[in-house]
Design a protein around this motif. Structure first.
Motif, short mmCIF file in Angstrom:
data_model
loop_
_atom_site.label_atom_id
_atom_site.label_comp_id
_atom_site.label_asym_id
_atom_site.label_seq_id
_atom_site.Cartn_x
_atom_site.Cartn_y
_atom_site.Cartn_z
N ALA A 1 0.81 -1.23 0.00
CA ALA A 1 0.00 0.00 0.00
C ALA A 1 0.84 1.27 0.00
O ALA A 1 0.40 2.32 -0.48
N THR A 2 2.05 1.19 0.55
CA THR A 2 2.87 2.42 0.67
C THR A 2 3.28 2.99 -0.68
O THR A 2 3.70 4.14 -0.76
N VAL A 3 3.16 2.20 -1.74
CA VAL A 3 3.52 2.71 -3.06
C VAL A 3 2.62 3.88 -3.46
O VAL A 3 3.00 4.75 -4.24
N GLU A 4 1.43 3.93 -2.86
CA GLU A 4 0.50 5.03 -3.17
C GLU A 4 1.16 6.39 -2.87
O GLU A 4 1.02 7.34 -3.63
N GLN A 5 1.87 6.44 -1.75
CA GLN A 5 2.54 7.68 -1.37
C GLN A 5 3.62 8.04 -2.38
O GLN A 5 3.82 9.20 -2.73
N TRP A 6 4.29 7.02 -2.89
CA TRP A 6 5.32 7.26 -3.91
C TRP A 6 4.70 7.85 -5.18
O TRP A 6 5.20 8.79 -5.75
N PHE A 7 3.54 7.25 -5.58
CA PHE A 7 2.83 7.79 -6.75
C PHE A 7 2.44 9.24 -6.52
O PHE A 7 2.56 10.08 -7.40
N PHE A 8 2.00 9.53 -5.32
CA PHE A 8 1.60 10.91 -4.99
C PHE A 8 2.77 11.85 -5.27
O PHE A 8 2.63 12.90 -5.90
N GLY A 9 3.94 11.45 -4.79
CA GLY A 9 5.13 12.27 -4.98
C GLY A 9 5.45 12.48 -6.45
O GLY A 9 5.80 13.59 -6.87
N GLN A 10 5.30 11.42 -7.24
CA GLN A 10 5.59 11.53 -8.67
C GLN A 10 4.62 12.48 -9.37
O GLN A 10 5.03 13.26 -10.23
N VAL A 11 3.34 12.39 -8.97
CA VAL A 11 2.35 13.26 -9.61
C VAL A 11 2.62 14.72 -9.22
O VAL A 11 2.58 15.62 -10.06
N MET A 12 2.95 14.93 -7.94
CA MET A 12 3.25 16.29 -7.48
C MET A 12 4.44 16.84 -8.26
O MET A 12 4.44 17.99 -8.68
N LYS A 13 5.41 15.99 -8.48
CA LYS A 13 6.60 16.39 -9.22
C LYS A 13 6.22 16.74 -10.66
O LYS A 13 6.65 17.76 -11.20
N ALA A 14 5.36 15.88 -11.24
CA ALA A 14 4.93 16.13 -12.62
C ALA A 14 4.18 17.45 -12.74
O ALA A 14 4.20 18.10 -13.77
N SER A 15 3.54 17.87 -11.63
CA SER A 15 2.80 19.16 -11.65
C SER A 15 3.73 20.32 -11.32
O SER A 15 3.29 21.43 -11.10
N GLN A 16 5.00 20.04 -11.21
CA GLN A 16 6.01 21.03 -10.82
C GLN A 16 5.70 21.65 -9.46
O GLN A 16 5.88 22.85 -9.24
N GLY A 17 5.16 20.79 -8.59
CA GLY A 17 4.90 21.23 -7.22
C GLY A 17 3.63 22.07 -7.09
O GLY A 17 3.32 22.54 -6.00
N ARG A 18 2.90 22.26 -8.17
CA ARG A 18 1.75 23.15 -8.08
C ARG A 18 0.41 22.42 -7.91
O ARG A 18 -0.63 23.04 -7.80
N GLY A 19 0.45 21.09 -7.96
CA GLY A 19 -0.80 20.35 -7.85
C GLY A 19 -1.45 20.51 -6.49
O GLY A 19 -0.76 20.58 -5.47
#
Ligand code: ADP
Ligand code: MG
Ligand code: ZN
Length: 506
Positions: free
Chosen positions: A470-488
């Motif tokens: 389940a902890t991989v969800e947090q990793w995905f969150f980080g990747q998406v935030m990064k993809a949004s350049q921190g603005r998500g």
């Protein structure tokens, strides 16, 4: 468990920020920068036949401190001559107070790890400061504090500057109630803060306007005896005071431990070498041949005047801290950090009071304001060596930034970037967000697209997640935030990500 415990009493000398000196009309100036001997008259130069006159304002300032320290103020106090020779003391005596000081039996509560602790204040008295000796060495002068280290040979030559001679000095002496270096620091911090709140001293240790002396002894743990003590002078920073205290505790413990005796003496702190140095045997009151100053009458204080001064005391740090905790819901820890300096406390209150900060026409939560001040603002102030009055971000601008977070225009990571720019330029948060396109992305379609991209780019992680990690969800969150350049928008990302993963069968 250590076999010896420290017993410490502090003596503090604080110059009073009056316009004129204690017993004459000379101005009080910054004695580290004014040209030497430019504010000196017959009285403070100690000419025979001149007469001192008590500075009423200095008495008032002393009373402010005495009352803020919960002292008893006797109706009469008496100035006394303290006789000793030193080249910075032209009269051959210092006018001080001895048997009947301005005030006695007060206390100051300090914060310790075990809760509040009451430190008793034995006495508060007024005196005059001495001049300064500037020792001439190759390539410039060096100034030395206080009285003569008779064991040292005199340096090649010295110049006397009497600008400081006669400046009103308040001496505040505790009972030996301090039991650790942490308590010494807490007391010194609280007292310095109090003096600054009262407007009687600016707390600048490096300029010597406030000077601490530590009386230190040690005793077997658990005993209540008072053993011989040393008095350490020349402590011109909090750091020096703490290092000297630690050093003396260790040195004295070792002396007793090895069967020796600690000599009662006056010591100096050598900051470069990190050691205390014996200066002379401890002087005693009788060495000074105190007697009542014949040129000054006993000072009778009008009760009504004392009560007026009491009534006019500003809200003091402890009361302000309690109000921040009770009325504004801050933690004790945050409140403590905010009240140490009056100007910081006022900045905090001003930011909390802003009611039309930016987009949201309501006040910002005090807790958020406290976090920004004790976190990012203090960090940037420390890094730049700035005081609160030099900060370009106004309380209103800080409230504006916090509103932008609470209405969702920016997330808190972006806010830190925006704040750094506000700190550097003094611009408003809104202007920076607009100019740099930093507004938060909350648009669900846009965020969904980012999530899809991240998931399809990382099939291995998707597999691991579906396999039960389940902890991989947090990793995905980080990747998406990064993809949004921190603005998500973090909430939107979290919500949509959970939905997508669930749809995949997680
Ligand atoms: P003096 O006027 O000679 O400097 P005081 O008796 O007025 O001496 O005390 C000065 C300071 O020393 C006070 O702060 C007092 O609390 C502290 N003090 C006195 N005895 C001890 C001791 N045994 N250990 C540590 N501090 C002490
Ligand atoms: Mg002393
Ligand atoms: Zn003068």
């Amino acid at each position: 468990m250590p076999s010896y415990e420290p017993v410490i009493g502090l003596e503090v000398h604080a110059e009073m920020l009056t316009q004129s000196k204690m017993f004459c009309g000379c101005a009080v100036v910054d004695s580290t920068s004014a040209a030497p001997n430019t504010v000196v008259c017959e009285v403070c130069a100690g000419m025979p036949g001149t007469l001192p006159v008590i500075n009423e304002r200095a008495v008032e300032f002393g009373l402010r401190v005495a009352l803020a320290l919960n002292c008893e103020v006797p109706g009469v106090n008496v100035f006394a001559r303290k006789n000793y020779f030193y080249p910075d003391l032209p009269k051959g005596y210092q006018i001080s107070q001895y048997e009947l000081p301005l005030a006695v039996n007060g206390w100051l509560d300090i914060e310790t790890t075990a809760g509040l602790k009451r430190i008793r204040v034995r006495r508060v008295h007024l005196e005059e400061d001495t001049g300064k000796l500037n020792h001439q060495e190759e390539g410039g002068g060096k100034s030395e504090e206080g009285s003569a280290p008779s064991s040292l040979l005199p340096p090649p030559s010295s110049l006397v500057d009497l600008n400081r001679a006669g400046v009103p000095l308040l001496e505040i002496v505790t009972e030996p109630d301090l039991c650790s270096v942490e308590e010494v620091r807490a007391y010194a911090t609280a007292l310095r803060s109090l003096l600054r709140y009262l407007g009687v001293n600016n707390g600048d240790m490096e300029k010597g306007v406030i000077r601490f002396e530590a009386n230190i002894s040690v005793r077997p743990v658990g005993s209540d005896e008072l053993r011989s003590r040393t008095e350490v002078k020349n402590l011109n920073s909090f750091k020096a005071m703490e290092r000297a205290t630690v050093y003396e505790i260790e040195r004295q413990s070792a002396v007793w431990e090895s069967g020796g005796r600690v000599a009662q003496e006056t010591m100096g702190w050598n900051d470069a070498e990190g050691v205390t140095v014996s200066q002379r045997g401890k002087e005693h009151a009788h060495d000074y041949r105190y007697f009542p100053e014949p040129d000054l009458p006993p000072l009778e204080l009008d009760r009504a005047w004392i009560e007026r001064i009491r009534a006019e005391l500003p809200e003091l740090p402890a009361a302000r801290r309690d109000r921040f905790v009770q009325a504004l819901g801050l933690t004790r820890y945050d409140a403590d950090l905010l009240v140490v300096e009056r100007a910081v406390a006022e900045y905090f209150e001003a930011a909390c009071a802003v009611s039309d900060a930016g987009a949201a026409p309501k006040t910002v939560p005090p807790k958020a304001v406290a976090n920004w001040i004790t976190g990012e603002l203090f960090r940037l102030m420390n890094a730049g060596g700035l005081t609160i009055d030099q900060v370009k971000v106004t309380p209103r601008a800080l409230a504006g930034l916090i509103s932008l977070i609470s209405v969702g225009t920016i997330n808190s990571n972006t806010a830190k970037i925006v704040f750094e720019e506000m700190f550097a330029t003094g611009q408003d948060a809104g202007a920076i967000v607009a100019a740099r396109g930093l507004a938060q992305v909350s648009d669900t379609a846009e965020i969904e697209a980012l999530i899809d991209r991240v998931l399809s780019a990382n099939p291995e992680q998707v597999k691991t997640f579906l396999g039960g990690k389940a902890t991989v969800e947090q990793w995905f969150f980080g990747q998406v935030m990064k993809a949004s350049q921190g603005r998500g928008n973090p909430q939107v990302i979290r919500g949509l990500l959970a939905e997508k993963l669930k749809a995949l069968g997680g």
